[in-house]
Design a protein around this motif. Structure first.
Motif, PDB file in Angstrom:
ATOM      1  N   THR A 148      -3.050   1.477  -4.700  1.00 19.98           N
ATOM      2  CA  THR A 148      -2.987   1.290  -6.144  1.00 19.98           C
ATOM      3  C   THR A 148      -3.745   0.031  -6.549  1.00 19.98           C
ATOM      4  O   THR A 148      -3.659  -0.993  -5.867  1.00 19.98           O
ATOM      5  CB  THR A 148      -1.513   1.159  -6.587  1.00 19.98           C
ATOM      6  OG1 THR A 148      -0.777   2.259  -6.054  1.00 19.98           O
ATOM      7  CG2 THR A 148      -1.384   1.149  -8.089  1.00 19.98           C
ATOM      8  N   ASN A 149      -4.441   0.094  -7.671  1.00 16.38           N
ATOM      9  CA  ASN A 149      -5.122  -1.063  -8.241  1.00 16.38           C
ATOM     10  C   ASN A 149      -4.165  -1.728  -9.224  1.00 16.38           C
ATOM     11  O   ASN A 149      -3.858  -1.163 -10.270  1.00 16.38           O
ATOM     12  CB  ASN A 149      -6.413  -0.623  -8.933  1.00 16.38           C
ATOM     13  CG  ASN A 149      -7.275  -1.780  -9.350  1.00 16.38           C
ATOM     14  OD1 ASN A 149      -6.965  -2.937  -9.098  1.00 16.38           O
ATOM     15  ND2 ASN A 149      -8.377  -1.465  -9.990  1.00 16.38           N
ATOM     16  N   THR A 150      -3.682  -2.912  -8.878  1.00 13.54           N
ATOM     17  CA  THR A 150      -2.692  -3.612  -9.705  1.00 13.54           C
ATOM     18  C   THR A 150      -3.323  -4.853 -10.331  1.00 13.54           C
ATOM     19  O   THR A 150      -4.419  -5.259  -9.931  1.00 13.54           O
ATOM     20  CB  THR A 150      -1.488  -4.049  -8.852  1.00 13.54           C
ATOM     21  OG1 THR A 150      -1.881  -5.145  -8.020  1.00 13.54           O
ATOM     22  CG2 THR A 150      -0.952  -2.907  -7.996  1.00 13.54           C
ATOM     23  N   PRO A 151      -2.650  -5.492 -11.273  1.00 19.19           N
ATOM     24  CA  PRO A 151      -3.189  -6.725 -11.866  1.00 19.19           C
ATOM     25  C   PRO A 151      -3.400  -7.861 -10.847  1.00 19.19           C
ATOM     26  O   PRO A 151      -4.210  -8.746 -11.083  1.00 19.19           O
ATOM     27  CB  PRO A 151      -2.134  -7.116 -12.899  1.00 19.19           C
ATOM     28  CG  PRO A 151      -1.466  -5.834 -13.258  1.00 19.19           C
ATOM     29  CD  PRO A 151      -1.451  -5.026 -11.988  1.00 19.19           C
ATOM     30  N   VAL A 152      -2.698  -7.816  -9.713  1.00 22.33           N
ATOM     31  CA  VAL A 152      -2.855  -8.881  -8.709  1.00 22.33           C
ATOM     32  C   VAL A 152      -3.772  -8.478  -7.563  1.00 22.33           C
ATOM     33  O   VAL A 152      -4.020  -9.269  -6.664  1.00 22.33           O
ATOM     34  CB  VAL A 152      -1.485  -9.352  -8.153  1.00 22.33           C
ATOM     35  CG1 VAL A 152      -0.650  -9.972  -9.254  1.00 22.33           C
ATOM     36  CG2 VAL A 152      -0.744  -8.213  -7.489  1.00 22.33           C
ATOM     37  N   GLY A 153      -4.277  -7.264  -7.562  1.00 23.06           N
ATOM     38  CA  GLY A 153      -5.184  -6.805  -6.513  1.00 23.06           C
ATOM     39  C   GLY A 153      -4.873  -5.384  -6.090  1.00 23.06           C
ATOM     40  O   GLY A 153      -4.039  -4.707  -6.689  1.00 23.06           O
ATOM     41  N   TRP A 154      -5.544  -4.941  -5.055  1.00 22.73           N
ATOM     42  CA  TRP A 154      -5.344  -3.599  -4.516  1.00 22.73           C
ATOM     43  C   TRP A 154      -4.169  -3.622  -3.554  1.00 22.73           C
ATOM     44  O   TRP A 154      -4.107  -4.471  -2.665  1.00 22.73           O
ATOM     45  CB  TRP A 154      -6.598  -3.130  -3.793  1.00 22.73           C
ATOM     46  CG  TRP A 154      -7.687  -2.727  -4.744  1.00 22.73           C
ATOM     47  CD1 TRP A 154      -8.636  -3.524  -5.301  1.00 22.73           C
ATOM     48  CD2 TRP A 154      -7.909  -1.425  -5.255  1.00 22.73           C
ATOM     49  NE1 TRP A 154      -9.434  -2.794  -6.132  1.00 22.73           N
ATOM     50  CE2 TRP A 154      -9.018  -1.498  -6.113  1.00 22.73           C
ATOM     51  CE3 TRP A 154      -7.291  -0.197  -5.058  1.00 22.73           C
ATOM     52  CZ2 TRP A 154      -9.508  -0.384  -6.786  1.00 22.73           C
ATOM     53  CZ3 TRP A 154      -7.784   0.906  -5.723  1.00 22.73           C
ATOM     54  CH2 TRP A 154      -8.889   0.810  -6.578  1.00 22.73           C
ATOM     55  N   SER A 155      -3.255  -2.660  -3.714  1.00 26.20           N
ATOM     56  CA  SER A 155      -2.083  -2.643  -2.842  1.00 26.20           C
ATOM     57  C   SER A 155      -2.043  -1.377  -1.995  1.00 26.20           C
ATOM     58  O   SER A 155      -2.476  -0.304  -2.417  1.00 26.20           O
ATOM     59  CB  SER A 155      -0.798  -2.754  -3.659  1.00 26.20           C
ATOM     60  OG  SER A 155      -0.570  -1.578  -4.397  1.00 26.20           O
ATOM     61  N   LEU A 156      -1.514  -1.552  -0.801  1.00 21.79           N
ATOM     62  CA  LEU A 156      -1.205  -0.456   0.106  1.00 21.79           C
ATOM     63  C   LEU A 156       0.287  -0.542   0.358  1.00 21.79           C
ATOM     64  O   LEU A 156       0.776  -1.574   0.843  1.00 21.79           O
ATOM     65  CB  LEU A 156      -1.983  -0.587   1.414  1.00 21.79           C
ATOM     66  CG  LEU A 156      -1.597   0.364   2.548  1.00 21.79           C
ATOM     67  CD1 LEU A 156      -1.812   1.819   2.147  1.00 21.79           C
ATOM     68  CD2 LEU A 156      -2.374   0.023   3.810  1.00 21.79           C
ATOM     69  N   ALA A 157       1.019   0.502  -0.004  1.00 22.44           N
ATOM     70  CA  ALA A 157       2.474   0.440   0.098  1.00 22.44           C
ATOM     71  C   ALA A 157       3.038   1.771   0.562  1.00 22.44           C
ATOM     72  O   ALA A 157       2.527   2.836   0.218  1.00 22.44           O
ATOM     73  CB  ALA A 157       3.081   0.081  -1.252  1.00 22.44           C
ATOM     74  N   GLU A 158       4.117   1.669   1.323  1.00 24.07           N
ATOM     75  CA  GLU A 158       4.890   2.844   1.683  1.00 24.07           C
ATOM     76  C   GLU A 158       5.987   3.005   0.646  1.00 24.07           C
ATOM     77  O   GLU A 158       6.635   2.021   0.258  1.00 24.07           O
ATOM     78  CB  GLU A 158       5.510   2.678   3.070  1.00 24.07           C
ATOM     79  CG  GLU A 158       6.280   3.887   3.517  1.00 24.07           C
ATOM     80  CD  GLU A 158       6.823   3.774   4.929  1.00 24.07           C
ATOM     81  OE1 GLU A 158       7.560   4.696   5.323  1.00 24.07           O
ATOM     82  OE2 GLU A 158       6.537   2.786   5.625  1.00 24.07           O
TER      83      GLU A 158
ATOM     84  N   PHE B  97      -4.501  -6.928  -1.480  1.00 24.88           N
ATOM     85  CA  PHE B  97      -5.830  -7.418  -1.144  1.00 24.88           C
ATOM     86  C   PHE B  97      -6.612  -7.691  -2.416  1.00 24.88           C
ATOM     87  O   PHE B  97      -6.415  -7.018  -3.425  1.00 24.88           O
ATOM     88  CB  PHE B  97      -6.569  -6.384  -0.283  1.00 24.88           C
ATOM     89  CG  PHE B  97      -5.825  -6.052   0.982  1.00 24.88           C
ATOM     90  CD1 PHE B  97      -6.020  -6.784   2.129  1.00 24.88           C
ATOM     91  CD2 PHE B  97      -4.909  -5.005   1.006  1.00 24.88           C
ATOM     92  CE1 PHE B  97      -5.318  -6.488   3.289  1.00 24.88           C
ATOM     93  CE2 PHE B  97      -4.202  -4.699   2.155  1.00 24.88           C
ATOM     94  CZ  PHE B  97      -4.413  -5.447   3.297  1.00 24.88           C
ATOM     95  N   SER B  98      -7.528  -8.639  -2.351  1.00 27.14           N
ATOM     96  CA  SER B  98      -8.288  -9.019  -3.540  1.00 27.14           C
ATOM     97  C   SER B  98      -9.322  -7.971  -3.949  1.00 27.14           C
ATOM     98  O   SER B  98      -9.743  -7.943  -5.096  1.00 27.14           O
ATOM     99  CB  SER B  98      -8.972 -10.370  -3.327  1.00 27.14           C
ATOM    100  OG  SER B  98      -9.860 -10.295  -2.235  1.00 27.14           O
TER     101      SER B  98
ATOM    102  N   LEU C  52      -9.020  -4.136   1.400  1.00 26.89           N
ATOM    103  CA  LEU C  52      -7.956  -3.187   1.729  1.00 26.89           C
ATOM    104  C   LEU C  52      -8.433  -2.210   2.791  1.00 26.89           C
ATOM    105  O   LEU C  52      -7.723  -1.948   3.767  1.00 26.89           O
ATOM    106  CB  LEU C  52      -7.510  -2.436   0.481  1.00 26.89           C
ATOM    107  CG  LEU C  52      -6.357  -1.455   0.690  1.00 26.89           C
ATOM    108  CD1 LEU C  52      -5.453  -1.436  -0.531  1.00 26.89           C
ATOM    109  CD2 LEU C  52      -6.841  -0.067   1.001  1.00 26.89           C
ATOM    110  N   LEU C  53      -9.635  -1.679   2.632  1.00 27.10           N
ATOM    111  CA  LEU C  53     -10.159  -0.720   3.599  1.00 27.10           C
ATOM    112  C   LEU C  53     -10.389  -1.357   4.966  1.00 27.10           C
ATOM    113  O   LEU C  53     -10.218  -0.711   5.996  1.00 27.10           O
ATOM    114  CB  LEU C  53     -11.460  -0.105   3.081  1.00 27.10           C
ATOM    115  CG  LEU C  53     -11.297   0.823   1.881  1.00 27.10           C
ATOM    116  CD1 LEU C  53     -12.657   1.180   1.303  1.00 27.10           C
ATOM    117  CD2 LEU C  53     -10.515   2.067   2.257  1.00 27.10           C
TER     118      LEU C  53
END
Length: 79
Positions: free
Chosen positions: A30-40, A49-50, A55-56
């Protein structure tokens, strides 16, 4: 759905977000206001990640980077 790691890289570069399953568990990128997130889903441990490139490169599940497991992933939704 036939969705390669190259497809993922391309979609993230234009801001798309992904939900996928791996090893019987559901994840999101997900692209969030604080960066790209990878979440379960339903877990508190979120990797942020910035950039989508970071992230990749550094995002991992069970100690494995996404590129190494992507052939085992089932993409559920692309936003």
């Amino acid at each position: 759905m036939d969705y390669s790691f190259e497809n993922l890289k391309q979609d993230l570069s234009i801001g798309r977000e992904i939900e996928f399953n791996y090893s019987g568990r559901k994840f999101s990128i997900t692209n969030t206001p604080v960066g790209w997130s990878l979440a379960e889903y339903y877990k508190d441990d979120i990797q942020v990640f910035s950039s989508h490139q970071d992230l990749l490169q550094y995002g991992n599940i069970d100690g494995k980077v996404l590129q190494d497991i992507w052939s085992l992933v089932t993409v559920e939704t692309i936003y």
